[in-house]
Design a protein around this motif. Structure first.
Motif, PDB file in Angstrom:
ATOM      1  N   THR A  67       0.833  -1.215   0.000  1.00 51.71           N
ATOM      2  CA  THR A  67       0.000   0.000   0.000  1.00 51.71           C
ATOM      3  C   THR A  67       0.860   1.254   0.000  1.00 51.71           C
ATOM      4  N   TYR A  68       1.945   1.225   0.777  1.00 52.07           N
ATOM      5  CA  TYR A  68       2.825   2.392   0.825  1.00 52.07           C
ATOM      6  C   TYR A  68       3.497   2.618  -0.534  1.00 52.07           C
ATOM      7  N   LEU A  69       3.951   1.539  -1.178  1.00 48.93           N
ATOM      8  CA  LEU A  69       4.579   1.679  -2.491  1.00 48.93           C
ATOM      9  C   LEU A  69       3.574   2.172  -3.541  1.00 48.93           C
ATOM     10  N   LYS A  70       2.342   1.756  -3.409  1.00 48.21           N
ATOM     11  CA  LYS A  70       1.309   2.208  -4.346  1.00 48.21           C
ATOM     12  C   LYS A  70       1.005   3.681  -4.151  1.00 48.21           C
ATOM     13  N   THR A  71       1.010   4.158  -2.899  1.00 46.53           N
ATOM     14  CA  THR A  71       0.730   5.568  -2.615  1.00 46.53           C
ATOM     15  C   THR A  71       1.911   6.455  -2.967  1.00 46.53           C
ATOM     16  N   HIS A  72       3.130   5.905  -2.966  1.00 41.99           N
ATOM     17  CA  HIS A  72       4.345   6.676  -3.257  1.00 41.99           C
ATOM     18  C   HIS A  72       5.030   6.077  -4.491  1.00 41.99           C
ATOM     19  N   PRO A  73       4.480   6.307  -5.673  1.00 43.41           N
ATOM     20  CA  PRO A  73       5.048   5.675  -6.879  1.00 43.41           C
ATOM     21  C   PRO A  73       6.433   6.200  -7.250  1.00 43.41           C
ATOM     22  N   THR A  74       6.811   7.366  -6.778  1.00 46.65           N
ATOM     23  CA  THR A  74       8.113   7.932  -7.136  1.00 46.65           C
ATOM     24  C   THR A  74       9.201   7.576  -6.132  1.00 46.65           C
TER      25      THR A  74
END
Length: 632
Positions: free
Chosen positions: A464-471
């Motif tokens: 979920t964190y990686l999805k919210t922070h794609p950059t």
């Protein structure tokens, strides 16, 4: 019940009879019963005054004798005769009267008179010998007013102090409802009611009856009717009552119920539930400042001060036992304590109490909003101050939980429950774009490694964190994924990992290879000859169905591994075509692709052969990978 106050040997108004010869002889009139109303009937009627009449803001005595004294009480003027008051009030007898400018009498002002003008009207009726109705609502003001005016037995036998004290002790305190009414009437009588022990006696009576009701109520499982009545008290009287109840050795859960009921009635925001970041883009400000706007609408600074005082008072009388209050209530109190800027010591106490009971909480209980600059009613500008939830508070609560577990040396079950709770909390807050990777990483690593039996929840939070922070940079992605233990992922999680393009390639290979090694180890244990004793042989023979399932899972992992190798080959072919078309960029692309390819083969080799079998040649690593893949 009828109360006759002047049946003693010394009759009242003796001095009044000497001053006015027109008084009638003593006589006791008959009185009618009026339900539960208590009536104080004087033993003699005095013809000096028949009734009181009110004209605008003044009271006048209906009498054939002119009045000679004007008394001011709370802006209300009472035109009375001087001598009936002097015969019963020692305080008035010691005062110096000033000549009145409006008539030929004198003037007197009574400041801070207990009970106000209504109580003074009853005092005048008593002094003039008119009937006075005593009831639970006016007995405390009359008792305080009689003390103020020094209406003692030294002035006259059967004076008002002795009569109100007798009525209070013998009649009121024997009835629960009457005691509650008296205690409520004492809210405007400070400090007289405190000094005369009226509040203490009422609280002790309520506590004694509450303890009995608690014992009796346990038999039928019903709460006493008085439960809601106690919740209507002013906070200082409620604290006195709860303190007296605790002194009676009442069950902690019973005291906790009283405190919860009081908080639900008086604290704004106890019914507010925060449900995470759903609708974050649409209602961030509304969610964060919903309680803040409500508190400003309800009375401004004075209201905030009152709410803060109630919170601090309730926390100070919380029972120390953990079973007295649920963790949900403690966390609700913590949110309000932070909202109304309670003392740091109080907030720390609530954090410790919540930490000791953290295993009973849920995710919504831990969603504590950030209140940076809340008093100014504006949002902060820095990313950390713009976070939806206060991560540091939850971090301290978890640390208190670990300290408590270490001191109590409790079983692992508490840590397992908290690990699931923390993983769900991480998955909830991971959707906040302002959440820094450092805060997420620190919170995820708070629990020891043995606290988690399965890392599926932690993987969901990281994804979920990686999805919210794609950059997010590549090294930060690898840093997050190192938190997971690949050996603790379920087969479904491994399948999701194989198809997740947000994860680093190294993590994908590591997870798949770990699953394959785990399956091989299990298969070898199942297929090994029976060994050591008959009990182990029986256990092996009873797991045929489980062995079949493991074989099917292993085949599934092999298929995923083959797909991954096919994707790798396809990428290599595309790379070769790009090289043939764009010779100018060959050096840069070759260097980048070589790093990817080397890291890919290096990870596979490390997981397959272990730490003690390192390779020193790149060609040997590629050969080993192809040979291992063909074997699998």
């Amino acid at each position: 019940m009828l109360f006759h106050p002047n049946l003693s040997s010394a009759t009242p108004y003796t001095s009044g009879q000497k001053m006015n010869k027109s008084l009638n002889p003593p006589q006791i009139p008959e009185a009618d019963h009026e339900g539960t109303k208590r009536v104080l009937v004087p033993s003699k009627h005095i013809t000096l005054a028949a009734t009181f009449e009110q004209k605008q803001h003044s009271w006048f005595i209906d009498s054939h004798v002119p009045t000679d004294l004007t008394i001011q009480v709370e802006g209300v003027a009472f035109n009375v005769h001087k001598y009936p008051l002097l015969s019963k009030c020692g305080y008035i007898g010691r005062l110096e009267f000033h000549p009145s400018h409006s008539n030929f009498g004198y003037e007197l002002e009574l400041q801070n008179f207990p009970g106000g003008s209504e109580t003074f009207e009853l005092i005048l009726k008593f002094c003039y010998g008119l009937p006075v109705g005593l009831n639970p609502n006016n007995i405390a003001p009359l008792r305080c007013a009689s003390e103020f005016l020094e209406m003692t037995e030294e002035i006259q036998d059967g004076n008002l102090i002795s009569k109100t004290e007798s009525f209070l002790t013998l009649v009121v305190l024997s009835s629960w409802k009457d005691t509650v009414s008296v205690l409520k009437s004492c809210e405007t009588l400070s400090p007289w009611a405190e000094n005369l022990q009226i509040v203490r006696r009422c609280c002790d009576t309520i506590a004694w009856k509450a303890s009995r009701e608690n014992v009796i109520g346990d038999a039928d499982g019903q709460e006493g009717w008085w439960f809601n009545e106690v919740a209507t008290f002013r906070i200082d009287h409620f604290m006195r009552t709860i303190t007296a109840i605790k002194a009676k050795s009442t069950r902690p859960a019973f005291v906790g119920k009283c405190i919860m009921r009081y908080a639900e009635r008086w604290l704004t925001g106890m019914d507010v539930e925060f449900e995470g970041l759903r609708g974050y883009e649409l209602g961030k400000n509304d969610l964060r400042f919903s309680i803040l706007s409500r508190r400003k609408e309800d009375g401004g600074y004075e209201y905030i001060k009152e709410q803060k005082a109630i919170i601090e008072s309730l926390v100070s009388i919380l029972p120390p036992q953990n079973e007295a209050l649920p963790c949900k209530f403690l966390l609700q109190m913590l949110k309000l304590a932070m909202l109304y800027s309670a003392s740091p010591a109080l907030i720390s106490e609530l954090e410790k109490r919540a930490g000791m009971m953290l295993k009973d909480a849920n995710v919504n209980d831990l969603l504590i909003p950030s209140y940076y600059n809340a008093d100014q009613g504006k949002l902060a500008n820095s990313p950390e101050e713009c976070m939806m939830h206060d991560i540091e508070v939850v971090q301290r609560i978890v640390e208190y939980f670990l300290m408590h577990e270490q001191q109590e040396q409790q079983q692992k079950t508490g840590k397992i429950a908290v690990s699931k709770l923390l993983d769900n909390y991480l998955a909830e807050i991971a959707g906040d774009p302002n959440l820094s990777i450092t805060k997420f990483h620190v919170l995820a690593e708070l629990l020891p490694e043995n606290a988690r039996t399965c890392d599926d929840g932690l993987y969901r939070a990281i994804d979920t964190y990686l999805k919210t922070h794609p950059t997010l940079p590549e090294h930060d992605r690898r840093r997050l994924c190192r938190i997971m233990n690949c050996d603790k992922l379920s087969l479904d999680a491994c399948t999701h990992v194989a198809l997740n393009d947000r994860l680093p390639m190294r993590t994908i290979v590591q997870v798949l290879f770990s699953e394959q090694v785990k399956m091989r180890t299990v298969m070898q244990e199942k297929e090994s000859p029976s060994g050591e004793n008959s009990e182990q042989h029986g256990n092996h023979s009873s797991t045929d169905a489980e062995t079949k399932n493991l074989k099917a899972e292993l085949e599934n992992v092999k298929m995923k591994m083959a797909e991954l190798q096919s994707d790798y080959s396809e990428l290599q072919h595309k790379y070769e075509r790009i090289i043939s078309n764009k010779q100018k960029n060959v050096s840069g692309w070759s260097l980048g692709w070589r790093k990817i390819k080397n890291s890919f083969h290096t990870k596979v080799e490390e997981n397959e052969t272990g730490d003690n079998q390192q390779r020193t040649n790149a060609a040997r690593r590629r050969t080993t990978f192809i040979r291992r893949s063909s074997i699998s």
